[in-house]
Design a protein around this motif. Sequence first.
Motif, PDB file in Angstrom:
ATOM      1  N   ASP A  41       6.648   6.873  -8.306  1.00 45.43           N
ATOM      2  CA  ASP A  41       5.256   6.693  -8.740  1.00 45.43           C
ATOM      3  C   ASP A  41       4.594   5.746  -7.740  1.00 45.43           C
ATOM      4  O   ASP A  41       4.980   4.580  -7.634  1.00 45.43           O
ATOM      5  CB  ASP A  41       5.223   6.107 -10.162  1.00 45.43           C
ATOM      6  CG  ASP A  41       3.795   5.927 -10.666  1.00 45.43           C
ATOM      7  OD1 ASP A  41       2.872   5.851  -9.841  1.00 45.43           O
ATOM      8  OD2 ASP A  41       3.603   5.851 -11.894  1.00 45.43           O
ATOM      9  N   PRO A  42       3.583   6.245  -6.984  1.00 39.86           N
ATOM     10  CA  PRO A  42       2.964   5.411  -5.951  1.00 39.86           C
ATOM     11  C   PRO A  42       1.966   4.382  -6.480  1.00 39.86           C
ATOM     12  O   PRO A  42       1.516   3.530  -5.722  1.00 39.86           O
ATOM     13  CB  PRO A  42       2.247   6.426  -5.060  1.00 39.86           C
ATOM     14  CG  PRO A  42       2.050   7.642  -5.896  1.00 39.86           C
ATOM     15  CD  PRO A  42       3.075   7.630  -6.982  1.00 39.86           C
ATOM     16  N   PHE A  43       1.573   4.493  -7.771  1.00 30.88           N
ATOM     17  CA  PHE A  43       0.561   3.574  -8.321  1.00 30.88           C
ATOM     18  C   PHE A  43       1.130   2.883  -9.558  1.00 30.88           C
ATOM     19  O   PHE A  43       0.857   3.280 -10.695  1.00 30.88           O
ATOM     20  CB  PHE A  43      -0.720   4.342  -8.684  1.00 30.88           C
ATOM     21  CG  PHE A  43      -1.305   5.092  -7.521  1.00 30.88           C
ATOM     22  CD1 PHE A  43      -2.006   4.417  -6.532  1.00 30.88           C
ATOM     23  CD2 PHE A  43      -1.148   6.469  -7.399  1.00 30.88           C
ATOM     24  CE1 PHE A  43      -2.534   5.098  -5.435  1.00 30.88           C
ATOM     25  CE2 PHE A  43      -1.667   7.163  -6.319  1.00 30.88           C
ATOM     26  CZ  PHE A  43      -2.372   6.472  -5.329  1.00 30.88           C
ATOM     27  N   SER A  54       1.259  -1.216 -14.652  1.00 31.18           N
ATOM     28  CA  SER A  54       2.128  -2.067 -15.481  1.00 31.18           C
ATOM     29  C   SER A  54       3.558  -1.541 -15.508  1.00 31.18           C
ATOM     30  O   SER A  54       4.390  -2.068 -16.251  1.00 31.18           O
ATOM     31  CB  SER A  54       1.570  -2.133 -16.897  1.00 31.18           C
ATOM     32  OG  SER A  54       1.711  -0.864 -17.497  1.00 31.18           O
ATOM     33  N   GLY A  55       3.843  -0.486 -14.758  1.00 33.41           N
ATOM     34  CA  GLY A  55       5.236  -0.029 -14.608  1.00 33.41           C
ATOM     35  C   GLY A  55       5.711   0.954 -15.661  1.00 33.41           C
ATOM     36  O   GLY A  55       6.923   1.125 -15.841  1.00 33.41           O
ATOM     37  N   THR A  56       4.790   1.655 -16.332  1.00 38.76           N
ATOM     38  CA  THR A  56       5.205   2.565 -17.415  1.00 38.76           C
ATOM     39  C   THR A  56       6.197   3.625 -16.916  1.00 38.76           C
ATOM     40  O   THR A  56       7.207   3.897 -17.567  1.00 38.76           O
ATOM     41  CB  THR A  56       3.964   3.261 -18.033  1.00 38.76           C
ATOM     42  OG1 THR A  56       2.990   2.261 -18.285  1.00 38.76           O
ATOM     43  CG2 THR A  56       4.317   3.975 -19.317  1.00 38.76           C
ATOM     44  N   THR A  57       5.925   4.214 -15.747  1.00 34.13           N
ATOM     45  CA  THR A  57       6.820   5.259 -15.223  1.00 34.13           C
ATOM     46  C   THR A  57       8.214   4.686 -14.959  1.00 34.13           C
ATOM     47  O   THR A  57       9.229   5.322 -15.269  1.00 34.13           O
ATOM     48  CB  THR A  57       6.265   5.814 -13.892  1.00 34.13           C
ATOM     49  OG1 THR A  57       4.910   6.192 -14.104  1.00 34.13           O
ATOM     50  CG2 THR A  57       7.055   7.007 -13.400  1.00 34.13           C
ATOM     51  N   ALA A  61      -4.459  -3.133 -15.950  1.00 34.45           N
ATOM     52  CA  ALA A  61      -3.541  -2.141 -15.361  1.00 34.45           C
ATOM     53  C   ALA A  61      -3.836  -0.716 -15.799  1.00 34.45           C
ATOM     54  O   ALA A  61      -3.278   0.214 -15.257  1.00 34.45           O
ATOM     55  CB  ALA A  61      -2.105  -2.482 -15.710  1.00 34.45           C
ATOM     56  N   ASN A  62      -4.713  -0.519 -16.773  1.00 33.73           N
ATOM     57  CA  ASN A  62      -4.968   0.821 -17.308  1.00 33.73           C
ATOM     58  C   ASN A  62      -3.661   1.495 -17.698  1.00 33.73           C
ATOM     59  O   ASN A  62      -3.384   2.631 -17.305  1.00 33.73           O
ATOM     60  CB  ASN A  62      -5.715   1.675 -16.273  1.00 33.73           C
ATOM     61  CG  ASN A  62      -7.058   1.100 -16.001  1.00 33.73           C
ATOM     62  OD1 ASN A  62      -7.915   1.091 -16.871  1.00 33.73           O
ATOM     63  ND2 ASN A  62      -7.242   0.560 -14.816  1.00 33.73           N
ATOM     64  N   GLU A  63      -2.912   0.745 -18.468  1.00 32.85           N
ATOM     65  CA  GLU A  63      -1.558   1.186 -18.836  1.00 32.85           C
ATOM     66  C   GLU A  63      -1.570   2.499 -19.620  1.00 32.85           C
ATOM     67  O   GLU A  63      -2.357   2.683 -20.541  1.00 32.85           O
ATOM     68  CB  GLU A  63      -0.949   0.065 -19.688  1.00 32.85           C
ATOM     69  CG  GLU A  63       0.424   0.329 -20.165  1.00 32.85           C
ATOM     70  CD  GLU A  63       0.904  -0.832 -21.050  1.00 32.85           C
ATOM     71  OE1 GLU A  63       0.423  -1.970 -20.883  1.00 32.85           O
ATOM     72  OE2 GLU A  63       1.750  -0.573 -21.907  1.00 32.85           O
ATOM     73  N   GLY A  74       9.190   2.754  -6.763  1.00 31.33           N
ATOM     74  CA  GLY A  74       7.767   2.599  -7.032  1.00 31.33           C
ATOM     75  C   GLY A  74       7.163   1.494  -6.221  1.00 31.33           C
ATOM     76  O   GLY A  74       7.865   0.635  -5.687  1.00 31.33           O
ATOM     77  N   ILE A  75       5.836   1.549  -6.147  1.00 33.64           N
ATOM     78  CA  ILE A  75       5.106   0.544  -5.372  1.00 33.64           C
ATOM     79  C   ILE A  75       3.785   0.241  -6.070  1.00 33.64           C
ATOM     80  O   ILE A  75       3.198   1.122  -6.710  1.00 33.64           O
ATOM     81  CB  ILE A  75       4.910   1.021  -3.908  1.00 33.64           C
ATOM     82  CG1 ILE A  75       4.192  -0.049  -3.069  1.00 33.64           C
ATOM     83  CG2 ILE A  75       4.193   2.353  -3.816  1.00 33.64           C
ATOM     84  CD1 ILE A  75       4.441   0.047  -1.582  1.00 33.64           C
ATOM     85  N   GLU A  76       3.344  -1.008  -5.955  1.00 33.43           N
ATOM     86  CA  GLU A  76       2.068  -1.423  -6.547  1.00 33.43           C
ATOM     87  C   GLU A  76       1.406  -2.395  -5.577  1.00 33.43           C
ATOM     88  O   GLU A  76       2.058  -3.273  -5.019  1.00 33.43           O
ATOM     89  CB  GLU A  76       2.313  -2.051  -7.940  1.00 33.43           C
ATOM     90  CG  GLU A  76       1.193  -2.891  -8.518  1.00 33.43           C
ATOM     91  CD  GLU A  76      -0.132  -2.151  -8.709  1.00 33.43           C
ATOM     92  OE1 GLU A  76      -0.149  -1.028  -9.224  1.00 33.43           O
ATOM     93  OE2 GLU A  76      -1.175  -2.722  -8.312  1.00 33.43           O
ATOM     94  N   LEU A  77       0.098  -2.187  -5.407  1.00 35.16           N
ATOM     95  CA  LEU A  77      -0.668  -3.016  -4.475  1.00 35.16           C
ATOM     96  C   LEU A  77      -0.838  -4.436  -5.008  1.00 35.16           C
ATOM     97  O   LEU A  77      -0.796  -5.413  -4.268  1.00 35.16           O
ATOM     98  CB  LEU A  77      -2.044  -2.356  -4.295  1.00 35.16           C
ATOM     99  CG  LEU A  77      -2.923  -2.751  -3.140  1.00 35.16           C
ATOM    100  CD1 LEU A  77      -2.212  -2.551  -1.820  1.00 35.16           C
ATOM    101  CD2 LEU A  77      -4.214  -1.927  -3.166  1.00 35.16           C
ATOM    102  N   GLY A  78      -1.057  -4.550  -6.314  1.00 30.86           N
ATOM    103  CA  GLY A  78      -1.341  -5.856  -6.926  1.00 30.86           C
ATOM    104  C   GLY A  78      -0.072  -6.612  -7.275  1.00 30.86           C
ATOM    105  O   GLY A  78       1.033  -6.227  -6.888  1.00 30.86           O
ATOM    106  N   ASP A  96       0.847  -1.193   0.000  1.00 32.71           N
ATOM    107  CA  ASP A  96       0.000   0.000   0.000  1.00 32.71           C
ATOM    108  C   ASP A  96       0.890   1.253   0.000  1.00 32.71           C
ATOM    109  O   ASP A  96       1.712   1.429   0.904  1.00 32.71           O
ATOM    110  CB  ASP A  96      -0.877  -0.048   1.258  1.00 32.71           C
ATOM    111  CG  ASP A  96      -1.748   1.181   1.385  1.00 32.71           C
ATOM    112  OD1 ASP A  96      -1.752   2.013   0.456  1.00 32.71           O
ATOM    113  OD2 ASP A  96      -2.417   1.308   2.421  1.00 32.71           O
ATOM    114  N   CYS A  97       0.687   2.086  -0.994  1.00 36.22           N
ATOM    115  CA  CYS A  97       1.566   3.259  -1.127  1.00 36.22           C
ATOM    116  C   CYS A  97       1.437   4.201   0.070  1.00 36.22           C
ATOM    117  O   CYS A  97       2.393   4.889   0.425  1.00 36.22           O
ATOM    118  CB  CYS A  97       1.302   3.987  -2.439  1.00 36.22           C
ATOM    119  SG  CYS A  97      -0.335   4.695  -2.550  1.00 36.22           S
ATOM    120  N   MET A  98       0.277   4.228   0.708  1.00 37.04           N
ATOM    121  CA  MET A  98       0.122   5.134   1.857  1.00 37.04           C
ATOM    122  C   MET A  98       1.083   4.752   2.974  1.00 37.04           C
ATOM    123  O   MET A  98       1.762   5.588   3.547  1.00 37.04           O
ATOM    124  CB  MET A  98      -1.313   5.072   2.396  1.00 37.04           C
ATOM    125  CG  MET A  98      -2.259   6.092   1.834  1.00 37.04           C
ATOM    126  SD  MET A  98      -1.595   7.756   1.771  1.00 37.04           S
ATOM    127  CE  MET A  98      -1.542   8.196   3.486  1.00 37.04           C
TER     128      MET A  98
END
Length: 398
Positions: free
Chosen positions: A313-315, A318-321, A289-291, A334-338, A114-116
């Motif tokens: 990038d907190p969200f 698919s890792g575009t950033t 992922a709404n890439e 970076g971090i991703e919940l999924g 969780d990015c928070m």
Amino acid sequence: MKSFYESLGLRPENRIEVRALAKRLKVKVKELDLYQQNHILPFEHHMAVIKGTLGISALQLKIRMGIFDSEVYEALLRNEELLVTSVTSSDKEEPRGVHSPEYQTKYGTLYQGDCMEFMRQTESNKYDMIFADPPFNLDKFYLSDYDDNVSHHSYLRWCFSWLDECVRLLKPGGSLFVWNIPKWNTYLANHLNQKLLFRHWISVDIKFSLPINSRLYPSHYSLLYYSKGKPKIFKPDRLPMEVCKRCLSDLKDYGGYKNKMNPLGVNLTDVWYDIPPVRHNKYKRRKEANELTIKLLDRIIEMSTEEGDLVFDPFGGSGTTYVAAEIKSRRWEGIELGPLDDVIKRFQNIKEDERILRKYRSNYNNLFPPKIKAKRMQLRLWTDESFDRQSNTTPNAI
Ligand SMILES: C[S@@+](CC[C@H](N)C(=O)[O-])C[C@H]1O[C@@H](n2cnc3c(N)ncnc32)[C@H](O)[C@@H]1O
């Protein structure tokens, strides 16, 4: 902040309570629902009924709903001393750095969770640039089980809390970009205006839903751009002049002075027409992922950072950033919940993204990309070489 119904002492999901209240107030249920769904204050005639029937004043309702207008501000000022002495200080430090990395590359580190939580455990003034593309509360499915259909005020409360962390984590001179639909970015901009310097509301021309009855067709995303003080880096790319795809003739007149046009290209404006959606499954790494296209992240990173800077990038999605930062020699976190498998796979095939990015970049900072320029010359259309720039003579080709 509380929702409208919670502020009146109801459980929002309990329709029996809502109907009973509507009857008591002699107001239609759908009129009350409008305030609940849009998180706005009741209009004056309804406010008067609420005050008369429930004894809740407009000021009380504003405080409960977190709507801080001039009336609330004046009341706070009048009671400043009382407020400051009664609120206990919450200055205690969060433990720092308890997340362990899941994946590392030459330039970056990827975490899962969780990015928070992650941001709360990260030291202040760390990142040169933060890009955030959160879910938009449009009831989309996410592999992370993230609930993308929460109430209006819960979504905003969540956004405000991660935005506040982003502000804290940004270095002085750093830049923050927030990608969202215009509806949400009106609130997020209002929140950020109180903490950072507004730079731009960039409209990115992409259709994001089907036409809706009684509404205009939603055709742009909003990209908020803020900085923590004067931006340390601001180097926008220059774009090629738009020409007809078939006959290569001019599509716009750019003020009419062809001989005054910069041979390095056209100034980047705050309306971006050339950012494609990533629509086709063939090109999408992960359907859920709404890439975003790497073209967008390339432009943002190029404009606001230099090699070696640290991007966050907190969200992740698919890792575009992360991939764009890696290719451009920027450090990143970076971090991703999924699940992270698709991001990791993407890094293993990073050559593919490199190739796409190289192709996009080959068109920038040139009034005409080399191939277009050669063809225009063959067709005797003007190019930046048609003018004697010293004497401002007329072109020998048109
Ligand atoms: C709109 S997508 C980001 C897409 C990304 N920009 C890309 O181009 O691939 C939002 C992502 O945020 C993730 N997410 C939602 N809540 C999160 C949280 N609290 N912490 C970390 N990631 C979260 C979702 O799982 C989803 O993958």
